[in-house]
Design a protein around this motif. Structure first.
Motif, mmCIF file in Angstrom:
data_model
loop_
_atom_site.group_PDB
_atom_site.id
_atom_site.type_symbol
_atom_site.label_atom_id
_atom_site.label_comp_id
_atom_site.label_asym_id
_atom_site.label_seq_id
_atom_site.Cartn_x
_atom_site.Cartn_y
_atom_site.Cartn_z
ATOM 1 N N SER A 286 0.838 -1.193 0.000
ATOM 2 C CA SER A 286 0.000 0.000 0.000
ATOM 3 C C SER A 286 0.875 1.246 0.000
ATOM 4 C CB SER A 286 -0.940 0.016 1.216
ATOM 5 O OG SER A 286 -0.180 0.088 2.410
ATOM 6 N N LYS A 287 0.200 2.396 -0.183
ATOM 7 C CA LYS A 287 0.909 3.674 -0.191
ATOM 8 C C LYS A 287 0.098 4.694 0.578
ATOM 9 C CE LYS A 287 2.649 7.311 -3.220
ATOM 10 N NZ LYS A 287 2.863 7.765 -4.610
ATOM 11 N N CYS A 288 0.777 5.479 1.444
ATOM 12 C CA CYS A 288 0.124 6.565 2.155
ATOM 13 C C CYS A 288 0.237 7.812 1.294
ATOM 14 C CB CYS A 288 0.774 6.790 3.525
ATOM 15 S SG CYS A 288 0.064 8.214 4.399
ATOM 16 N N VAL A 289 -0.922 8.343 0.905
ATOM 17 C CA VAL A 289 -0.937 9.512 0.032
ATOM 18 C C VAL A 289 -0.402 10.734 0.768
ATOM 19 C CG1 VAL A 289 -2.405 11.038 -1.341
ATOM 20 C CG2 VAL A 289 -2.889 8.574 -1.262
ATOM 21 N N ASP A 290 -0.764 10.866 2.058
ATOM 22 C CA ASP A 290 -0.328 12.031 2.827
ATOM 23 C C ASP A 290 1.171 11.996 3.107
ATOM 24 O OD1 ASP A 290 -3.311 11.265 3.890
ATOM 25 O OD2 ASP A 290 -3.037 13.442 3.784
ATOM 26 N N CYS A 291 1.702 10.803 3.408
ATOM 27 C CA CYS A 291 3.138 10.669 3.673
ATOM 28 C C CYS A 291 3.949 10.494 2.395
ATOM 29 C CB CYS A 291 3.396 9.469 4.591
ATOM 30 S SG CYS A 291 2.641 9.609 6.223
ATOM 31 N N ASP A 292 3.256 10.140 1.317
ATOM 32 C CA ASP A 292 3.904 9.854 0.030
ATOM 33 C C ASP A 292 4.969 8.777 0.200
ATOM 34 O OD1 ASP A 292 5.844 11.655 -2.478
ATOM 35 O OD2 ASP A 292 4.366 10.034 -2.689
ATOM 36 N N SER A 293 4.576 7.672 0.890
ATOM 37 C CA SER A 293 5.512 6.582 1.167
ATOM 38 C C SER A 293 4.838 5.249 0.893
ATOM 39 C CB SER A 293 5.979 6.618 2.632
ATOM 40 O OG SER A 293 6.661 7.826 2.902
ATOM 41 N N ASN A 294 5.633 4.311 0.333
ATOM 42 C CA ASN A 294 5.156 2.956 0.100
ATOM 43 C C ASN A 294 5.392 2.113 1.351
ATOM 44 O OD1 ASN A 294 4.441 3.481 -2.628
ATOM 45 N ND2 ASN A 294 6.602 3.295 -3.196
ATOM 46 N N MET A 295 4.426 1.229 1.680
ATOM 47 C CA MET A 295 4.499 0.471 2.931
ATOM 48 C C MET A 295 4.266 -1.011 2.679
ATOM 49 S SD MET A 295 2.238 3.039 5.336
ATOM 50 C CE MET A 295 0.832 2.907 4.214
ATOM 51 N N CYS A 296 4.916 -1.837 3.558
ATOM 52 C CA CYS A 296 4.664 -3.270 3.528
ATOM 53 C C CYS A 296 3.403 -3.560 4.341
ATOM 54 C CB CYS A 296 5.862 -4.036 4.101
ATOM 55 S SG CYS A 296 6.192 -3.664 5.850
ATOM 56 N N PHE A 297 3.050 -4.844 4.462
ATOM 57 C CA PHE A 297 1.813 -5.194 5.166
ATOM 58 C C PHE A 297 1.863 -4.797 6.638
ATOM 59 C CE2 PHE A 297 -2.069 -7.402 5.872
ATOM 60 C CZ PHE A 297 -1.954 -8.007 7.103
#
Length: 209
Positions: A14-25
């Motif tokens: 997934s990706k946090c739009v506000d943080c502009d960062s890609n994340m694992c589960f």
């Protein structure tokens, strides 16, 4: 692509739009539960989107198998390859530098374009010739029509003149016949008058006897 929130090297989901960062589960789960990030908007990332993103970052001139710059063309397979492909799966194949192949194809296309331009010039010449022949044909038809009309006019004048001459001759003959008939009628009337006079004289003479 790997997670940007941790150092575990996990694949992103997934990706946090506000943080502009890609994340694992794991990071995505923690992120959604943390009170400071509950209002953040997250987007799910499909695996196909990850592959597309990786390919777009690597660029179009990179080998799909070895992720190296494409520098050669395998003439046996007609495909672009990198240096590692040359020493492995394409080792026994015939290949050349991609710049040489590109120049070769450019020259080929230039020849094709030159031939096409020559053909276009030839077609244009044929079109101009056909237009010239078409104009000549229309001119010939127009001239033929004018000659036919002029000939018809002359023929009409000749026929009319002949008819006039024949009509005048017939009128003259009729006048001559009329004169003869009038002369004959006049002569006949004079004879009748003379006979009438003689008859009257004869009648008077008998009465006197």
């Amino acid at each position: 692509m790997q997670c940007q929130m941790c150092d575990n090297g996990n694949d992103i989901v997934s990706k946090c739009v506000d943080c502009d960062s890609n994340m694992c589960f794991e990071c995505s789960t923690f992120h959604s539960r943390h009170k400071n990030f509950k209002t953040h908007i997250t987007e799910k990332i499909e695996s196909t989107n990850i592959e597309t993103s990786e390919k777009s970052k690597l660029g179009e001139d990179v080998c799909d198998l070895h992720k190296r710059e494409i520098t050669l063309v395998c003439e046996s397979c007609n495909s672009a390859i990198c240096n590692e492909c040359e020493t492995q799966s394409h080792k026994s194949h015939k290949h050349c530098r991609i710049t040489f192949q590109a120049q070769k194809r450019r020259d080929f296309f230039q020849l094709g374009i030159g031939a096409l331009k020559s053909k276009i010039t030839e077609v244009d010449g044929t079109i101009e010739m056909s237009k010239s022949e078409e104009n000549s044909y229309y001119k010939f038809c127009k001239q033929g029509k004018e000659e036919i009309q002029a000939h018809a006019k002359r023929s009409k004048e000749i026929v009319c003149n002949i008819i006039d001459v024949l009509a005048n001759l017939n009128l003259q003959k009729i006048e001559e016949i009329q004169k003869k008939d009038i002369k004959s009628i006049t002569y006949f009337q004079m004879n009748l008058q003379q006979r009438s006079c003689l008859y009257n004289v004869f009648s008077e003479t008998r009465k006197m006897q």
